[in-house]
Scaffold this motif. Structure first.
Motif, PDB file in Angstrom:
ATOM      1  N   TYR A  98       0.856  -1.184   0.000  1.00 51.11           N
ATOM      2  CA  TYR A  98       0.000   0.000   0.000  1.00 51.11           C
ATOM      3  C   TYR A  98       0.890   1.233   0.000  1.00 51.11           C
ATOM      4  N   GLN A  99       0.347   2.335  -0.459  1.00 49.09           N
ATOM      5  CA  GLN A  99       1.025   3.618  -0.342  1.00 49.09           C
ATOM      6  C   GLN A  99       0.411   4.390   0.813  1.00 49.09           C
ATOM      7  N   PHE A 100       1.252   5.128   1.515  1.00 53.12           N
ATOM      8  CA  PHE A 100       0.792   6.099   2.496  1.00 53.12           C
ATOM      9  C   PHE A 100       1.252   7.444   1.987  1.00 53.12           C
ATOM     10  N   ARG A 101       0.361   8.414   2.007  1.00 54.39           N
ATOM     11  CA  ARG A 101       0.664   9.739   1.479  1.00 54.39           C
ATOM     12  C   ARG A 101       0.279  10.803   2.497  1.00 54.39           C
ATOM     13  N   VAL A 102       1.006  11.912   2.487  1.00 50.72           N
ATOM     14  CA  VAL A 102       0.649  13.066   3.316  1.00 50.72           C
ATOM     15  C   VAL A 102       0.697  14.312   2.440  1.00 50.72           C
ATOM     16  N   LYS A 103      -0.045  15.316   2.887  1.00 49.92           N
ATOM     17  CA  LYS A 103       0.017  16.637   2.261  1.00 49.92           C
ATOM     18  C   LYS A 103       0.182  17.670   3.362  1.00 49.92           C
ATOM     19  N   ASP A 104       1.036  18.635   3.105  1.00 47.55           N
ATOM     20  CA  ASP A 104       1.146  19.768   4.024  1.00 47.55           C
ATOM     21  C   ASP A 104       0.048  20.782   3.721  1.00 47.55           C
ATOM     22  N   ASN A 105      -0.466  20.750   2.508  1.00 44.15           N
ATOM     23  CA  ASN A 105      -1.548  21.624   2.086  1.00 44.15           C
ATOM     24  C   ASN A 105      -2.506  20.772   1.259  1.00 44.15           C
ATOM     25  N   ALA A 106      -3.718  20.561   1.758  1.00 42.46           N
ATOM     26  CA  ALA A 106      -4.669  19.683   1.077  1.00 42.46           C
ATOM     27  C   ALA A 106      -4.967  20.147  -0.345  1.00 42.46           C
ATOM     28  N   HIS A 150       4.214  21.233   8.832  1.00 40.57           N
ATOM     29  CA  HIS A 150       2.901  20.745   9.249  1.00 40.57           C
ATOM     30  C   HIS A 150       2.338  19.793   8.195  1.00 40.57           C
ATOM     31  N   ILE A 151       1.318  19.030   8.601  1.00 41.07           N
ATOM     32  CA  ILE A 151       0.565  18.188   7.674  1.00 41.07           C
ATOM     33  C   ILE A 151      -0.922  18.433   7.931  1.00 41.07           C
ATOM     34  N   GLU A 152      -1.754  18.189   6.894  1.00 41.62           N
ATOM     35  CA  GLU A 152      -3.193  18.345   7.080  1.00 41.62           C
ATOM     36  C   GLU A 152      -4.021  17.335   6.289  1.00 41.62           C
ATOM     37  N   GLU A 153      -3.366  16.356   5.681  1.00 48.15           N
ATOM     38  CA  GLU A 153      -4.105  15.296   5.007  1.00 48.15           C
ATOM     39  C   GLU A 153      -3.253  14.037   4.963  1.00 48.15           C
ATOM     40  N   ILE A 154      -3.922  12.886   5.157  1.00 48.23           N
ATOM     41  CA  ILE A 154      -3.276  11.592   4.975  1.00 48.23           C
ATOM     42  C   ILE A 154      -4.102  10.772   3.996  1.00 48.23           C
ATOM     43  N   VAL A 155      -3.435   9.850   3.316  1.00 49.50           N
ATOM     44  CA  VAL A 155      -4.093   9.034   2.300  1.00 49.50           C
ATOM     45  C   VAL A 155      -3.510   7.622   2.350  1.00 49.50           C
ATOM     46  N   PHE A 156      -4.384   6.625   2.238  1.00 49.47           N
ATOM     47  CA  PHE A 156      -3.969   5.250   1.981  1.00 49.47           C
ATOM     48  C   PHE A 156      -4.397   4.947   0.557  1.00 49.47           C
ATOM     49  N   LEU A 157      -3.489   4.362  -0.236  1.00 49.77           N
ATOM     50  CA  LEU A 157      -3.763   4.095  -1.644  1.00 49.77           C
ATOM     51  C   LEU A 157      -3.226   2.722  -2.000  1.00 49.77           C
ATOM     52  N   ILE A 158      -3.976   2.006  -2.821  1.00 52.01           N
ATOM     53  CA  ILE A 158      -3.473   0.760  -3.393  1.00 52.01           C
ATOM     54  C   ILE A 158      -3.514   0.908  -4.903  1.00 52.01           C
ATOM     55  N   GLY A 159      -2.421   0.537  -5.550  1.00 51.38           N
ATOM     56  CA  GLY A 159      -2.303   0.630  -7.007  1.00 51.38           C
ATOM     57  C   GLY A 159      -1.098  -0.174  -7.447  1.00 51.38           C
ATOM     58  N   ASN A 160      -1.198  -1.495  -7.410  1.00 48.40           N
ATOM     59  CA  ASN A 160      -0.057  -2.385  -7.679  1.00 48.40           C
ATOM     60  C   ASN A 160       0.032  -2.856  -9.126  1.00 48.40           C
ATOM     61  N   LYS A 161      -0.687  -2.189 -10.019  1.00 45.89           N
ATOM     62  CA  LYS A 161      -0.647  -2.488 -11.458  1.00 45.89           C
ATOM     63  C   LYS A 161      -1.116  -3.904 -11.767  1.00 45.89           C
TER      64      LYS A 161
END
Length: 178
Positions: A98-106, A150-161
């Motif tokens: 899985y991917q974990f992603r963050v954004k400092d600005n959504a 700072h961070i203000e968004e997190i994301v879980f993503l699956i995309g294994n082709k």
């Protein structure tokens, strides 16, 4: 004794902030699914509470129509971070990556990303923010790794082709920093 004292000093210097702690009474209204349908794909993902009160991200990935991903996102009030901050996630995956992603600005078009494997057992994943690289639509950008305050968004993503069923249970997500 010296080791114990050093450990206690280190632990008191670390602070934790819960980003989300799932239970049977959790409101998951702010969690939202974004599938590859935004680009014409046919993947289907959902996010619900499991009977045990865990966040349950599951679905089917389809490669039809140039698809191939599903994600779940959570936006929150800005959390201050340091250069040594890390995210600790208690989860149970299905043996897939899985991917974990963050954004400092959504509002940014890109995210800071890392990939983690799952074992099929309950485990704690630790992700150093400074090790996360900027990416957009699966491509690494020519910019520095995460170094924001700072961070203000997190994301879980699956995309294994590949076409596959996925299931990820999430118990707790916390920000740790010194």
């Amino acid at each position: 004794m010296k080791y114990l004292l050093a450990t206690l000093v280190f632990m008191t210097l670390m602070t934790s902030k819960i980003i989300f702690d799932f239970n049977k009474d959790s409101s998951i209204k702010k969690w939202r699914i974004v599938n590859d349908g935004v680009m014409g794909g046919l993947s289907v993902g959902s996010f619900t509470l499991s009977p045990d009160g865990h966040g349950l991200f599951e679905g089917e990935i389809s490669l039809e129509n140039n698809g191939g991903f599903s994600s779940v996102r959570y936006q929150f009030d800005k959390l201050q971070v340091t250069k040594d901050s890390y995210i600790g996630i208690q989860l149970k995956g299905d043996g897939k990556d899985y991917q974990f992603r963050v954004k400092d600005n959504a509002g940014n078009y890109y995210s800071y990303t890392t990939t983690f494997p799952t074992t099929g057992e309950w485990e704690e994943i630790k992700i150093l923010l400074r090790d996360m690289y900027p990416s957009f639509r699966g491509r690494k950008l020519d910019q520095p790794n995460f170094s924001k305050d700072h961070i203000e968004e997190i994301v879980f993503l699956i995309g294994n082709k590949r076409t596959e069923h996925f299931k990820l249970l999430i118990d707790k997500i916390a920000l740790h920093q010194s």
